[in-house]
Enzyme design. Sequence first.
Site, PDB file in Angstrom:
ATOM      1  N   GLN A 167       0.827  -1.209   0.000  1.00 61.85           N
ATOM      2  CA  GLN A 167       0.000   0.000   0.000  1.00 61.85           C
ATOM      3  C   GLN A 167       0.862   1.261   0.000  1.00 61.85           C
ATOM      4  OE1 GLN A 167      -3.127  -2.025   3.063  1.00 61.85           O
ATOM      5  NE2 GLN A 167      -3.438   0.158   2.783  1.00 61.85           N
ATOM      6  N   ARG A 226      -8.892   0.029   7.854  1.00 59.79           N
ATOM      7  CA  ARG A 226      -9.911   0.993   7.437  1.00 59.79           C
ATOM      8  C   ARG A 226     -10.163   2.050   8.499  1.00 59.79           C
ATOM      9  NH1 ARG A 226     -14.365  -0.708   2.992  1.00 59.79           N
ATOM     10  NH2 ARG A 226     -14.527   1.487   2.561  1.00 59.79           N
ATOM     11  N   CYS A 227      -9.084   2.486   9.127  1.00 56.25           N
ATOM     12  CA  CYS A 227      -9.215   3.610  10.062  1.00 56.25           C
ATOM     13  C   CYS A 227      -7.846   4.213  10.246  1.00 56.25           C
ATOM     14  CB  CYS A 227      -9.770   3.162  11.398  1.00 56.25           C
ATOM     15  SG  CYS A 227      -8.545   2.692  12.609  1.00 56.25           S
ATOM     16  N   GLU A 241     -12.717   5.230   4.961  1.00 60.71           N
ATOM     17  CA  GLU A 241     -12.817   4.495   6.208  1.00 60.71           C
ATOM     18  C   GLU A 241     -13.956   4.949   7.107  1.00 60.71           C
ATOM     19  OE1 GLU A 241      -8.900   5.634   7.458  1.00 60.71           O
ATOM     20  OE2 GLU A 241      -9.740   6.973   8.932  1.00 60.71           O
TER      21      GLU A 241
END
Length: 790
Positions: A229, A376-377, A746
């Site tokens: 990523q 996702r945060c 997110e």
Amino acid sequence: MTTTAESHSLLTTPEVGGLGHSRKRVEDARFVEGRGNYVDDIVLPGMLHMAIHRSPLAHARIVSIDTSEAEAVEGVIAVVTGELLAGYNLAWMPTMSGDTQAVLATDKVRFQGQEIAAVIATDRYVAQDAADKIIVEYEELEPIVTPQRSLEPDAPLIRDDKEGQTSNECYTWESGDKDATDAAFAKADKVVSLDTFYPRSHPAPLETCGIVADVNSATGQATLYMTSQAPHAHRTVFALVAGLPEQNIRIVSPDIGGGFGNKVPVYPGYVVATAASLVIGKPVKWVETRTENLISTGFGRDYHMHGELAVTNEGKILGLRVDMLSDQGAFFSDAQPTKFKAGLFHIVTGSYDYPVAHVTTRGAYTNKAPGGVAYRCSFRVTEASYMIERLVQNAAYELGIDPAEFRMKNFIEKDQFPYLSPTGFVYDSGDYEGAMKLALDMVGYDEIQKEKEQARAEGRLVGVGIASFTEVVGAGHGDDYDILGLRMFDSAELRVHPTGKAILKLGVRSQGQGHETTFAQIVAEELGIPASDIKVVEGDTDNTPYGLGTYASRSTPVAGAATAVIARKLRDKAKKIAAHLLEASEDDLEWEVGKFSVKGDPESSVTIQDIAFAAYTNVPESIEAGLEGVHYYDPPNMTYPFGTYVVVVDIDPGTGQWKVRRMVAVDDCGVRINPMIVEGQIHGGLTEGYAMSSMQHISFDEQGNCIGSNFLDYLIPTAWETPRFELGATVTPSPHHPIGAKGVGESATVGSPAAFVNAVIDALWPLGVRNIDMPVSADRVWAAMEEAKS
Ligand code: CDP
């Protein structure tokens, strides 16, 4: 209430496809045709395969490692152990949080599934069979599976490899003003408290992690095809760890089948495959299995939380106290900025206006896999948001005030932005009341309250849960936010070719978010070049400008801003060329999407395509040829998306089973580049939030065996279980972002778990149930009802 189309008047036609158009995802053509190109699709001449031998025990001293049987297997080229790597100074590596992590264990194993040795063979199956033949003799040690036990004085030391480490404490941080918070609590009419646990979960992307490492010993060139990523940051880490010259390392992140934070850390498998390729002189592929992914790569959450809210009888919040305990696993490898280590400090105070807060957070080493990734945060924001939204609801009940009304009384008001939070961060913008009113209207809140009473009279259980969350995304500014010292800026390089077609190269890397579609739309908006004429390139460090990568919804706030700025810079240059072509002064020109014309003489105009051609064929000496440039954007602040989610549940009083009847989600991520993609992001996040509230968690037995090492034990919702979502939008542009956009990837994962759990608690509160920890399974609901009865 505004929608995107109303608040952001469309400047471009659907053919040009700028901001606000729900342009179809261009990347999907290759995905639906099965023509994506993932790491496992890459096959190089002479390529070898790697498999890893992992520890079956959670905590044990290694007495000996016997690799002889494995080495004797036909087709095995090499067996790599930690001892061998130590010869190259590679047995340990730094983590993204500045800790150290064993690449291959030499002294002890510290979690079940830890990497001990690797086999390189001509075939994937041979490599795996041989890896199974490695014999390790262990001396078992007490496995520590909770942070509470870990911090007891007599707990065995997990990180005895670290000089000066005398306990299992990993860190302690605090934020806010303790004395002022104590004083506010002393004045309170009531103190409401909540103890809750956000269980360990795993991002579980569709594609597991992997690498094809190709180190050419003749040229010294290392080409690493990796599920990354953050390819640029990883290249720098590789250069530092392996001592390879950075210019000789090329990281290529091809198509990625989901990341969700799982593909941010550097994993031992990447390092061993690279070292093996370097030593053997052939390409080496390592692709982990599903079980390897679930037991050994970066997990999310595992946070024990205690919160207290000081309130007046009239329902005003006076202050917040929070104490968190995080289970970090065996190595501290969260990927997060070196300052403000816990992102939860940013928004743990929620969407509410009160003067003081005091937050402490401790991390403990345990015998579990390392991680704490931004699943996702951004950096523990999910945990913080869950805590405050659960606490606020309980406070409302204890004061006898409706939870929606209690929130309205305490919201930061629209005109209070920019708002300095009690923990010292500046919320850029918001309209919390607007989002909540829309959500309550959409769900028909008042009617449902009436129905709830009626249902109770009939022996039915109906609950309504709210979460009015505030998020923080888009790390940096670089002075405050860095990963291992690398400032968290991002970049965009834009080249407009002579025929008016363009290529946009970015430092971020999409893993399914649709960057190829949306970032072209930003350029289309700024230059009027149709989005379909713009190719977006990401994920190749030789071919894109430096950036810190895609996680924690930072692409739009940072790389999206860089894209808008570079497009504007090219437009400025285009104006000079237009003035030359039109034989007019720059001051006499006006811009209308896609062309410059002479003021008052619209017939005298040149299109951006004419200008692009002229940039290479007809520029005066005072202007450099070409129409291209690069911009590095260091954001002045984070962006703060927000929203209100309302969930209605029906609970079966006989079994504890609960079903979502309605789920209304109102999100505000500022200006929406592509409303359809935004909605897709929200659907995904809501599904993840629902999963965590109801079924998705990884647990361990007392021996440290991971329960949840496969998709039969680790439950991920399918379309069958997932409720229907009803989406609404408000638009509050970020004041500092060039196009007013905030991140969204997110938000729904951060905001929604509390709404689901609050709905269940709402139905059960009158029965005496005060708390149920996630996952709120039917048996837990039933047990809580039984306990409340007794
Ligand atoms: O960093 P990441 O791409 O995961 O998250 P993001 O910046 O929140 O973007 C997720 C997707 O939603 C991207 O394709 C964005 O361009 C898109 N998006 C949008 O269309 N409008 C916004 N205001 C925010 C994101």
